[in-house]
Design an enzyme around this catalytic site. Structure first.
Site, mmCIF file in Angstrom:
data_model
loop_
_atom_site.group_PDB
_atom_site.id
_atom_site.type_symbol
_atom_site.label_atom_id
_atom_site.label_comp_id
_atom_site.label_asym_id
_atom_site.label_seq_id
_atom_site.Cartn_x
_atom_site.Cartn_y
_atom_site.Cartn_z
ATOM 1 N N GLY A 59 1.820 18.694 5.236
ATOM 2 C CA GLY A 59 2.836 17.883 5.914
ATOM 3 C C GLY A 59 3.131 16.596 5.164
ATOM 4 O O GLY A 59 4.291 16.183 5.028
ATOM 5 N N GLY A 65 1.745 23.414 3.249
ATOM 6 C CA GLY A 65 0.473 24.094 3.481
ATOM 7 C C GLY A 65 0.508 25.578 3.175
ATOM 8 O O GLY A 65 -0.398 26.116 2.532
ATOM 9 N N LYS A 86 10.820 27.124 8.572
ATOM 10 C CA LYS A 86 11.722 26.259 9.325
ATOM 11 C C LYS A 86 12.531 25.339 8.434
ATOM 12 O O LYS A 86 11.987 24.501 7.727
ATOM 13 C CB LYS A 86 10.930 25.446 10.353
ATOM 14 C CG LYS A 86 10.576 26.283 11.571
ATOM 15 C CD LYS A 86 10.002 25.435 12.678
ATOM 16 C CE LYS A 86 8.506 25.340 12.529
ATOM 17 N NZ LYS A 86 7.865 24.133 12.862
ATOM 18 N N ARG A 144 -10.798 20.889 -0.015
ATOM 19 C CA ARG A 144 -10.564 19.473 0.278
ATOM 20 C C ARG A 144 -11.806 18.619 0.028
ATOM 21 O O ARG A 144 -11.687 17.447 -0.335
ATOM 22 C CB ARG A 144 -10.090 19.301 1.722
ATOM 23 C CG ARG A 144 -8.629 19.697 1.871
ATOM 24 C CD ARG A 144 -8.172 19.610 3.299
ATOM 25 N NE ARG A 144 -6.716 19.675 3.361
ATOM 26 C CZ ARG A 144 -6.041 19.781 4.494
ATOM 27 N NH1 ARG A 144 -6.677 19.833 5.644
ATOM 28 N NH2 ARG A 144 -4.723 19.818 4.461
HETATM 29 P P1 ADP Z 1 5.074 25.387 4.023
HETATM 30 O O1 ADP Z 1 3.834 25.298 4.896
HETATM 31 O O2 ADP Z 1 4.739 25.749 2.607
HETATM 32 O O3 ADP Z 1 5.921 24.162 4.142
HETATM 33 P P2 ADP Z 1 6.526 26.788 6.058
HETATM 34 O O4 ADP Z 1 5.490 26.397 7.048
HETATM 35 O O5 ADP Z 1 7.860 26.174 6.184
HETATM 36 O O6 ADP Z 1 5.952 26.586 4.562
HETATM 37 O O7 ADP Z 1 6.769 28.347 6.116
HETATM 38 C C1 ADP Z 1 5.776 29.304 5.841
HETATM 39 C C2 ADP Z 1 6.073 30.567 6.601
HETATM 40 O O8 ADP Z 1 7.392 31.002 6.379
HETATM 41 C C3 ADP Z 1 5.197 31.710 6.174
HETATM 42 O O9 ADP Z 1 4.279 31.974 7.212
HETATM 43 C C4 ADP Z 1 6.182 32.875 6.005
HETATM 44 O O10 ADP Z 1 5.742 34.051 6.628
HETATM 45 C C5 ADP Z 1 7.440 32.378 6.657
HETATM 46 N N1 ADP Z 1 8.672 32.957 6.110
HETATM 47 C C6 ADP Z 1 9.069 32.989 4.835
HETATM 48 N N2 ADP Z 1 10.235 33.641 4.704
HETATM 49 C C7 ADP Z 1 10.603 34.038 5.938
HETATM 50 C C8 ADP Z 1 11.713 34.771 6.463
HETATM 51 N N3 ADP Z 1 12.690 35.224 5.667
HETATM 52 N N4 ADP Z 1 11.748 34.980 7.794
HETATM 53 C C9 ADP Z 1 10.762 34.532 8.595
HETATM 54 N N5 ADP Z 1 9.694 33.847 8.163
HETATM 55 C C10 ADP Z 1 9.605 33.596 6.848
HETATM 56 MG MG MG Z 2 3.580 25.504 7.009
#
Ligand code: ADP
Ligand code: MG
Length: 392
Positions: free
Chosen positions: A372, A349, A197, A36
């Site tokens: 975010g 993230g 999520k 960053r």
């Molecule tokens: P981002 O930060 O890219 O938006 P998220 O925060 O929504 O992504 O999700 C990231 C997390 O999702 C990772 O820590 C990963 O371990 C978890 N994850 C991915 N697939 C699954 C799954 N099938 N069941 C539970 N957790 C999962």
């Molecule tokens: Mg995340």
């Protein structure tokens, strides 16, 4: 970009107050990852070369509105000095006599870093008095903190009420790449959505219905869709209250001509651990005592092909629990494929961390510095820290 940037103003001899995103991970008093800080260098160097007095401010971590030695900006100042190859003065406050004096002593091309803005309760509450005091330090406000643009805080939003406000180069880059993808993409445009999520991704999924050609779903998000399609998903992570909205998205993909793909095979295990015994099963054969923790190899292959046939790709959310090698295959395959697409953007993230871990980050057109914030922007929301930037 419809917004004004630092190129649109004369900065010479001006006191330029720059909100950067120096919210970096620290360990034992040192900066662990300076991505960053590096991302802010083009703006800082442009201002230095243009003869501005460069006053930088950022939050770091989550101190609770009061000074906390663990979150002081000193390690950041030292790393910035190394990267810039010039002196960076760091002070222990953001406003008040010390800050005013330090700014008063600045010459053209000098760089000053204020203390962590979150040492003041007025930062997150966007206190008008705190914002006014910050604004007093500058003649121009530059917002380059894309990663904090989804928050209406004093240093990202409140100050703009008092000063002409323009975007820095990082802010410009983040916005213009996402705008290109959302407004005039080279097609086909493929979106890959995963992560833990589905609630976080709902507005992104909805907005993508109006923009993308292909939507590939994986990660925890896929589980809720699979449940919506009446598959048994065993002990997988599912958000019950999102089953109906997921079904609506499937419906909307049909009416909007978006090709939506769900996993055909998945990697399952009884537990999330490095030693977990894994199996690959078809989506209609998930054992009831197991969890879906990655997309399967067949799905990974198919998703990779669709991605590679695209001219633009946007990826948000890992395909599985990529933190463990046993569940990282799908994310690795998708990361490699996205890196082969001519125009690519990674938001979120954990997805950025995944792109880094899979060694493809430097082959992606842009990996967002704002987890975010990028999700909100891709979801079609107007971000407060962007709304305050003057229109061209
Ligand atoms: P981002 O930060 O890219 O938006 P998220 O925060 O929504 O992504 O999700 C990231 C997390 O999702 C990772 O820590 C990963 O371990 C978890 N994850 C991915 N697939 C699954 C799954 N099938 N069941 C539970 N957790 C999962
Ligand atoms: Mg995340």
């Amino acid at each position: 970009m419809p917004k004004k940037t630092i190129r649109d103003l004369d900065v010479r001899s001006k006191r330029v107050l720059v909100r950067v995103d120096f919210n970096v991970p620290l360990k034992d008093g040192a900066v662990m990852d300076d991505t960053r800080i590096e991302a802010a260098l083009p703006t800082i160097e442009y201002l230095i070369n243009g003869g501005a007095k460069v006053i930088l401010m950022s939050h770091l971590g989550r101190p609770k509105g009061k000074p906390d030695p663990a979150f002081k900006m000193d390690p950041v100042a030292r790393r910035l000095e190394e990267l810039l190859g010039r002196r960076v003065r760091k002070i222990d406050s953001c406003v008040g006599p010390e800050a005013q004096e330090a700014v008063g002593e600045m010459a053209e091309g000098d760089v000053l870093l204020l203390e962590n803005t979150r040492f003041y309760p007025g930062e997150t509450s966007n206190d008008p008095e705190f914002a006014r005091e910050l604004a007093e330090l500058g003649d121009i406000f530059v917002n380059d903190a894309f990663g904090a643009a989804h928050r209406a805080h004093a240093s990202t939003y409140g100050v703009a009420e008092h000063l002409p406000t323009v975007a820095g180069f990082l802010m410009e880059k983040e916005i213009s790449i996402m705008d290109k993808i959302l407004k005039e993409p080279d097609r086909p445009l493929t979106a890959v959505v995963g992560g833990a999520k589905i609630a976080d991704k709902m507005s992104v999924l909805l907005n993508f219905m109006n923009h993308v050609d292909n939507l590939l779903i994986g990660g925890g998000v896929a589980n809720t869709f699979l449940q919506a399609m009446e598959h048994e998903v065993g002990k997988s992570l599912v958000e019950e209250e999102k089953v109906k909205p997921a079904l609506d998205i499937v419906e909307s993909s049909r009416t909007n001509g978006v090709k939506l793909f769900l996993p055909e095979d998945v990697v399952v295990a009884e537990e999330i651990s490095p030693e977990a015994k894994t199996e690959v099963v078809a989506v209609d054969a998930v054992p009831e005592n197991m969890m879906i923790l990655d997309i399967g190899p067949k799905t990974a292959q198919k998703y990779s092909e669709i991605i590679r046939e695209s001219r633009s790709a946007v990826w948000v959310g890992p395909m599985g629990v990529f933190e463990h090698d046993a569940f990282a295959g799908g994310t690795k395959a998708v990361a490699d494929a996205v890196a082969d697409v001519p125009y690519s953007f990674v938001g979120g993230g954990d997805s950025a961390a995944a792109a880094e871990k899979m060694g493809v980050a430097d082959r992606i057109t842009h990996v967002s510095t704002g987890g975010g914030a990028s999700l909100k922007y891709l979801g079609g929301e107007e971000l407060p820290g962007i709304s305050v930037i003057m229109e061209k």
